[in-house]
Motif scaffolding. Structure first.
Motif, short mmCIF file in Angstrom:
data_model
loop_
_atom_site.label_atom_id
_atom_site.label_comp_id
_atom_site.label_asym_id
_atom_site.label_seq_id
_atom_site.Cartn_x
_atom_site.Cartn_y
_atom_site.Cartn_z
N ASN A 1 -12.12 6.44 -7.49
CA ASN A 1 -12.61 5.78 -8.70
C ASN A 1 -11.76 6.11 -9.92
O ASN A 1 -12.29 6.32 -11.01
N GLY A 2 -10.48 6.15 -9.72
CA GLY A 2 -9.62 6.60 -10.82
C GLY A 2 -9.50 5.57 -11.93
O GLY A 2 -9.53 5.89 -13.11
N GLU B 1 -10.60 -0.54 -9.93
CA GLU B 1 -10.60 0.85 -9.47
C GLU B 1 -10.76 0.86 -7.97
O GLU B 1 -11.18 -0.12 -7.37
N SER B 2 -10.39 1.99 -7.34
CA SER B 2 -10.64 2.08 -5.92
C SER B 2 -11.91 2.89 -5.74
O SER B 2 -12.19 3.80 -6.51
N ASN C 1 0.86 -1.19 0.00
CA ASN C 1 0.00 0.00 0.00
C ASN C 1 0.89 1.23 0.00
O ASN C 1 1.96 1.24 0.61
N VAL D 1 -4.32 3.42 -11.60
CA VAL D 1 -3.06 2.91 -11.06
C VAL D 1 -2.55 1.64 -11.76
O VAL D 1 -1.39 1.61 -12.18
N PRO D 2 -3.38 0.60 -11.93
CA PRO D 2 -2.81 -0.62 -12.54
C PRO D 2 -2.30 -0.39 -13.97
O PRO D 2 -1.19 -0.82 -14.30
N ALA E 1 -4.14 -6.02 -8.92
CA ALA E 1 -4.74 -4.83 -8.32
C ALA E 1 -6.23 -4.91 -8.55
O ALA E 1 -6.72 -5.84 -9.21
N1 LIG Z 1 -2.49 3.96 -2.40
C1 LIG Z 1 -2.51 2.74 -2.98
N2 LIG Z 1 -1.74 1.75 -2.50
C2 LIG Z 1 -1.75 0.52 -3.07
N3 LIG Z 1 -2.51 0.19 -4.13
C3 LIG Z 1 -3.30 1.14 -4.66
C4 LIG Z 1 -3.35 2.47 -4.11
N4 LIG Z 1 -4.23 3.18 -4.84
C5 LIG Z 1 -4.72 2.35 -5.79
N5 LIG Z 1 -4.16 1.11 -5.69
C6 LIG Z 1 -4.44 -0.09 -6.51
O1 LIG Z 1 -4.91 0.33 -7.79
C7 LIG Z 1 -6.26 -0.09 -8.00
C8 LIG Z 1 -7.01 0.95 -8.79
O2 LIG Z 1 -7.01 2.16 -8.07
P1 LIG Z 1 -7.37 3.58 -8.68
O3 LIG Z 1 -6.52 3.77 -9.89
O4 LIG Z 1 -7.06 4.52 -7.58
O5 LIG Z 1 -8.84 3.52 -9.00
C9 LIG Z 1 -6.81 -0.37 -6.61
O6 LIG Z 1 -7.86 -1.31 -6.67
C10 LIG Z 1 -5.56 -0.92 -5.89
O7 LIG Z 1 -5.35 -2.28 -6.23
#
Ligand SMILES: Nc1ncnc2c1ncn2[C@@H]1O[C@H](COP(=O)(O)O)[C@@H](O)[C@H]1O
Ligand SMILES: Cc1cc2nc3c(=O)[nH]c(=O)nc-3n(C[C@H](O)[C@H](O)[C@H](O)COP(=O)(O)OP(=O)(O)OC[C@H]3O[C@@H](n4cnc5c(N)ncnc54)[C@H](O)[C@@H]3O)c2cc1C
Lengths: 319, 248
Positions: free
Chosen positions: B121-122, B116-117, B61, B125-126, B113
């Motif tokens: 909801n971006g 999205e989180s 994380n 990241v992956p 991963a």
């Molecule tokens: N701060 C973080 N630390 C670790 N993994 C993250 C973090 N933010 C996002 N992720 C991973 O990236 C995925 C998509 O996140 P996001 O791009 O923020 O919607 C999440 O489901 C996590 O698996």
């Protein structure tokens, strides 16, 4: 400086999201006072995009598989560099969602996804995005020279803006991709939740899968997609890809009809972005009524068949 | 096989969302934080690879020390060790950069991963990680099998599914379907005891200037009251939907 839109096509046809992204790109280009370029890969009739403001179209003909994110992202990067594009706009189709983050890294660009409106300011460059599963919006400033925007589906809308479209053919550099598609399983004929203007959704109040006939019929009358709450798909009454909500599919249709769904916060999170909500529920205290535009307290087994008949009559009259 | 599972620490799905400091910051007061629901599917799939195919599983994380209980929970579910990159997750690109660094240093074969989180909801990241690492990437993944160094992946597409094959290393954005919901794991007492002794390594972030900042938050406009229509008067509903709402 220019704005570049990637207009996605599937089997040669443009999707609604391609027209939406083009409409959006036109507004952003006008706002910045720069040219708009629209990139298409394998679209059969690029000049169709002219109806939404695309005056300069770049048509790539030498890429055979436009669902390979890595390949497409590289073509977008190449085109952005050729055209000096500083704002790149990509839609939120399944392919768009895969391509967008790759393009941002390729161009070393700041990225905002889930964007719902044209920039509220261009210097600094600020856009509004959905966040917290539609429970809020967030205004994001992008400070890099090149900016990538992932446009949320059905939030900006399609704007007719007919222009004369010039189409330039372009042979892109094709990079080797490590991914091979081995099979495709597409349901044909039915409207998908993501593309639907109207969604008819059923919950546990419908008692069992045998009662979905009326839901499907109502959907057919309205040209709608069918959806369901999470317990319904967990119980195996309906397929998993129909489950909507915070942990399921998001819905941003014009009309969402919820039948026998209580309106739990996780369900509402997925459908907040729908414009008009109709709720049919026996319980006047069901939380869903607080989030609805039109509500009927009544038994689905009486209301829905009657609604189907009345809608059929209405459609016949207004056809 | 070495697997890295990216764990995002997010408000529980029942949380009421509020903001402070002139709507510029998320108000975490009274909010319960959990493992991002999509990441739970990824983590459970990783446990399956561990048990059936002898994989090792590291969870990671990017966050402040406040996220450690979430990482401990992932350890209690069965991950072997955890890494926390000691930085506020400033934006998606920043987080992807940090995670890519961890992935590179640990030579992981597979990065799992969520798609999205559920906070920002971006869905960034992956994909960004895969581009930084220059490896294969599939998101909206609903099925994953690994044999030797090759993977068979099923992803959701608009209106259907597509099956793909790719070589490792690979970054996956996962969701329900990677495992079924009934198979999701919750930590048991023994897992919680063991998690206390498992390594949770803290690493410092690499320098990276974020390219985006949040200027402000706002909530959707309060909705007007619901118009109630008598169940015996469906003609009125149809008329309102046609003339007032203009949706049919
Ligand atoms: N701060 C973080 N630390 C670790 N993994 C993250 C973090 N933010 C996002 N992720 C991973 O990236 C995925 C998509 O996140 P996001 O791009 O923020 O919607 C999440 O489901 C996590 O698996
Ligand atoms: C982490 C987490 C994530 C979740 N994610 C989601 C999600 O993404 N999507 C989702 O939907 N849920 C989700 N849930 C579940 C959610 O909390 C609710 O349990 C669920 O939405 C309830 O489904 P329901 O309304 O169909 O069923 P119920 O709550 O059982 O409601 C049934 C409703 O039908 C009404 N009814 C009964 N009979 C009739 C009749 N004859 N005619 C008309 N109405 C009738 C009842 O009055 C009641 O309001 C999640 C839960 C958790 C904990």
């Amino acid at each position: 400086m220019s704005v570049l839109v990637y207009a996605e096509s599937s089997e040669g046809k443009y999707k609604k999201v391609a027209f939406e992204a083009t409409s959006y790109g036109k507004q952003v280009a006008d706002q910045l006072g720069v040219d708009l370029h629209v990139l298409t890969i394998g679209g059969e009739n690029p000049s169709e995009l002219g109806a939404y403001g695309a005056s300069n179209i770049i048509s790539v003909n030498n890429v055979t598989n436009n669902s390979d994110a890595k390949v497409v992202a590289n073509v977008i990067k190449e085109t952005a560099n050729n055209k000096g594009a500083t704002v790149i706009i990509i839609d939120s189709s399944a392919n768009g969602l895969s391509i967008t983050p790759l393009v941002a890294v390729n161009l070393n660009a700041g990225l905002a996804t889930n964007v719902v409106a044209v920039p509220s300011s261009t210097t600094p460059f600020v856009v509004k995005r959905k966040a917290f599963s539609n429970k809020a919006f967030n205004s994001t400033q992008i400070s890099s020279d090149v900016k990538v925007i992932g446009l949320a589906k059905n939030s900006f809308g399609i704007l007719e803006n007919k222009v004369e479209a010039s189409v330039e053919s372009f042979d892109a550099t094709i990079i080797s991709s490590g991914i091979t598609s081995t099979s495709l399983d597409k349901s044909t004929g039915t409207v998908t939740i993501a593309d639907a203007e109207t969604v008819v959704s059923g919950g546990r109040g419908l008692k069992g899968p045998e009662n979905w006939g009326m839901i499907e019929e109502l959907a057919t009358v309205l040209g709608a997609a069918t959806a369901c709450s999470k317990p319904v798909s967990d119980l195996g009454w309906r397929p998993h890809n129909e489950h909507v909500g915070q942990t399921g599919k998001p819905v941003s249709s014009n009309l969402y009809i919820a039948i026998g769904i209580s309106g739990a916060i996780q369900h509402l999170a997925g459908i907040n972005a729908s414009k008009v909500k109709v709720v049919i529920n026996t319980d006047p205290e069901a939380p869903f009524f607080k989030a609805a535009d039109y509500g009927i307290v009544g038994d689905a087994f009486e209301v829905v068949p009657s609604l189907i008949e009345k809608l059929k009559a209405f459609k016949a009259q207004n056809a | 096989m070495k697997i890295l599972v990216c764990i995002s620490h997010v408000p529980d799905t029942t949380s009421k969302i509020n903001f402070t400091e002139n709507d510029s910051k998320f108000d975490s007061n009274g909010v319960q934080f959990v493992i991002n629901p999509y990441d739970e599917f990824a983590l459970t799939r990783a446990m399956w690879f561990k048990e059936k195919q002898g994989a090792s599983v590291t969870v990671v994380n990017v966050g402040s020390s406040a996220t450690e209980p979430t990482l401990r929970k992932a350890l209690a579910i069965g991950a072997d060790d955890a890494i926390r990159v000691n930085a506020e997750p400033l934006d998606g690109f920043f987080v992807a950069k940090q995670l890519a660094e961890v992935a590179k240093n640990g030579s992981y074969d597979l990065v799992l991963a969520g798609k999205e989180s559920i906070d920002y909801n971006g869905g960034m990241v992956p994909g960004m990680m895969s581009a930084i690492l220059d490896c294969n990437f599939v998101t909206a993944c609903v099925g994953l099998e690994i044999e030797g160094s090759s993977a068979t992946i099923t992803r959701e597409i608009d209106g259907g599914k597509e099956t793909l094959s790719a070589d490792l290393p690979l970054v996956i954005g996962g969701q329900k379907g990677l495992v079924e919901e009934k198979d999701l794991r919750i930590p048991n007492m023994r897992g919680i005891m063991m998690a206390r002794k498992k390594p949770l390594n803290i690493v410092e972030p690499v320098d990276f200037e974020p390219t985006t900042t949040t200027v402000s938050f706002e909530k959707p406009e309060a909705k007007g009251a619901c118009t109630m229509i008598d169940a015996g008067n469906l003609d009125e509903l149809i008329s309102l939907l046609h003339n007032e709402a203009k949706v049919i």
